[in-house]
Design an enzyme around this catalytic site. Structure first.
Site, PDB file in Angstrom:
ATOM      1  N   ASP A  32      14.956   2.260  11.820  1.00 31.66           N
ATOM      2  CA  ASP A  32      15.676   3.490  11.464  1.00 31.66           C
ATOM      3  C   ASP A  32      16.086   4.263  12.714  1.00 31.66           C
ATOM      4  O   ASP A  32      17.208   4.780  12.797  1.00 31.66           O
ATOM      5  CB  ASP A  32      14.796   4.393  10.586  1.00 31.66           C
TER       6      ASP A  32
ATOM      7  N   ASP B 208       9.585   4.557  12.546  1.00 35.59           N
ATOM      8  CA  ASP B 208      10.254   3.373  12.021  1.00 35.59           C
ATOM      9  C   ASP B 208      11.283   2.912  13.048  1.00 35.59           C
ATOM     10  O   ASP B 208      12.332   3.547  13.214  1.00 35.59           O
ATOM     11  CB  ASP B 208      10.937   3.696  10.684  1.00 35.59           C
TER      12      ASP B 208
HETATM   13  C1  PRP Z   1       8.975  -3.243  10.071  1.00 33.77           C
HETATM   14  C2  PRP Z   1       9.101  -3.673  11.514  1.00 33.77           C
HETATM   15  C3  PRP Z   1       8.523  -5.066  11.479  1.00 33.77           C
HETATM   16  C4  PRP Z   1       7.438  -4.945  10.434  1.00 33.77           C
HETATM   17  C5  PRP Z   1       6.096  -4.828  11.098  1.00 33.77           C
HETATM   18  O1  PRP Z   1      10.001  -3.828   9.356  1.00 33.77           O
HETATM   19  O2  PRP Z   1      10.449  -3.664  11.946  1.00 33.77           O
HETATM   20  O3  PRP Z   1       9.456  -6.045  11.087  1.00 33.77           O
HETATM   21  O4  PRP Z   1       7.711  -3.766   9.675  1.00 33.77           O
HETATM   22  O5  PRP Z   1       5.077  -4.670  10.160  1.00 33.77           O
HETATM   23  P1  PRP Z   1       3.970  -5.749   9.839  1.00 33.77           P
HETATM   24  O6  PRP Z   1       3.476  -6.300  11.145  1.00 33.77           O
HETATM   25  O7  PRP Z   1       2.912  -4.953   9.116  1.00 33.77           O
HETATM   26  O8  PRP Z   1       4.588  -6.797   8.964  1.00 33.77           O
HETATM   27  P2  PRP Z   1      10.520  -3.363   7.947  1.00 33.77           P
HETATM   28  O9  PRP Z   1      10.127  -4.342   6.892  1.00 33.77           O
HETATM   29  O10 PRP Z   1      10.166  -1.931   7.706  1.00 33.77           O
HETATM   30  O11 PRP Z   1      12.077  -3.545   8.121  1.00 33.77           O
HETATM   31  P3  PRP Z   1      13.112  -3.045   9.237  1.00 33.77           P
HETATM   32  O12 PRP Z   1      13.059  -4.039  10.350  1.00 33.77           O
HETATM   33  O13 PRP Z   1      14.407  -3.066   8.504  1.00 33.77           O
HETATM   34  O14 PRP Z   1      12.728  -1.654   9.670  1.00 33.77           O
END
Ligand code: PRP
Length: 221
Positions: free
Chosen positions: A209, A206
């Site tokens: 994180d 992640d």
């Molecule tokens: C994660 C990452 C991207 C997204 C990618 O964000 O940072 O924004 O998932 O995934 P996708 O292409 O399948 O949409 P998340 O929603 O976990 O939030 P974060 O940025 O707070 O970690």
């Protein structure tokens, strides 16, 4: 996978692979993760700027000669997809301190992995400018495409958007190429694949994180 013409991948140099080796290691400390991912961001952002149009500009050198140079045809703006996209902002501001930066808050639902738009705040005249869309992770591409929709609704031209990704899945790239064939994408890595749980392999965990230190579990997707 045949890479679409609008997909640009950084040269896979030993130096870049060494940086990736640090940040992909589950034992990497948060500090090393931040410093090394920022170094990759610098390479990505410089390459992203290279995808924008330039206009001729002549300058006089200190010895009175003329240098026939270039300058950006229009000032680029940036939009970060909160939260992970904000990680790229410090590097971009070091490069371009006066750049205007908009924010779009999109979070994936933990179960469905579908993106949800919570907030946006963009520069008023964004429609007149090219936009670097900062989104380190392109997994299913749902979040990035939702952010692109926000920009298009605001009047930004699709061909003036450069999507800047640290990692991209083949499925995510294909989806963006199919749905938004005129925007440009720059990434430092095309991953092997996406798992059934929408995590990239080999991946990085992640990103948000690990960069912001909100968990100590580097192995988490
Ligand atoms: C994660 C990452 C991207 C997204 C990618 O964000 O940072 O924004 O998932 O995934 P996708 O292409 O399948 O949409 P998340 O929603 O976990 O939030 P974060 O940025 O707070 O970690």
């Amino acid at each position: 996978m045949t890479t679409a013409p609008n997909v640009h991948v950084l040269p896979q140099t030993d130096q870049l692979r060494a940086l990736h080796t640090v940040i992909r290691d589950r034992a990497c400390t948060q500090q090393d993760f931040v410093t090394h991912s920022r170094r990759v961001f610098r390479l990505l952002l410089e390459a992203a700027l290279d995808l924008l149009p330039f206009a001729k500009k002549e300058v006089s050198t200190p010895i009175g000669a003329v240098y026939e140079g270039l300058e950006p045809a229009r000032d680029p703006y940036a939009v970060s997809v909160v939260r992970a996209g904000e990680a790229m902002e410090t590097e971009l501001r070091d490069m371009m301190p006066g750049i205007r930066v908009g924010k779009i808050l999109i979070q994936r639902d933990k179960q469905t992995k579908l993106p949800h738009l919570y907030y946006k705040h963009l520069p008023d005249d964004i429609a007149d400018h090219p936009v670097l869309l900062l989104e380190p992770m392109l997994a299913t591409a749902g979040s990035a495409l939702a952010a692109v929709d926000v920009l298009l609704e605001q009047g930004v031209q699709e061909e003036r958007i450069v999507l800047v990704d640290l990692l991209a899945s083949p499925q995510g790239l294909q989806r963006v190429a199919d749905e938004r064939p005129h925007l440009q994408i720059i990434t430092s890595s095309i991953e092997e694949r996406l798992t059934e749980h929408a995590f990239m392999l080999p991946g990085i965990g992640d990103f948000g994180d690990r960069f912001f230190g909100t968990t100590d579990s580097g192995a988490r997707p």
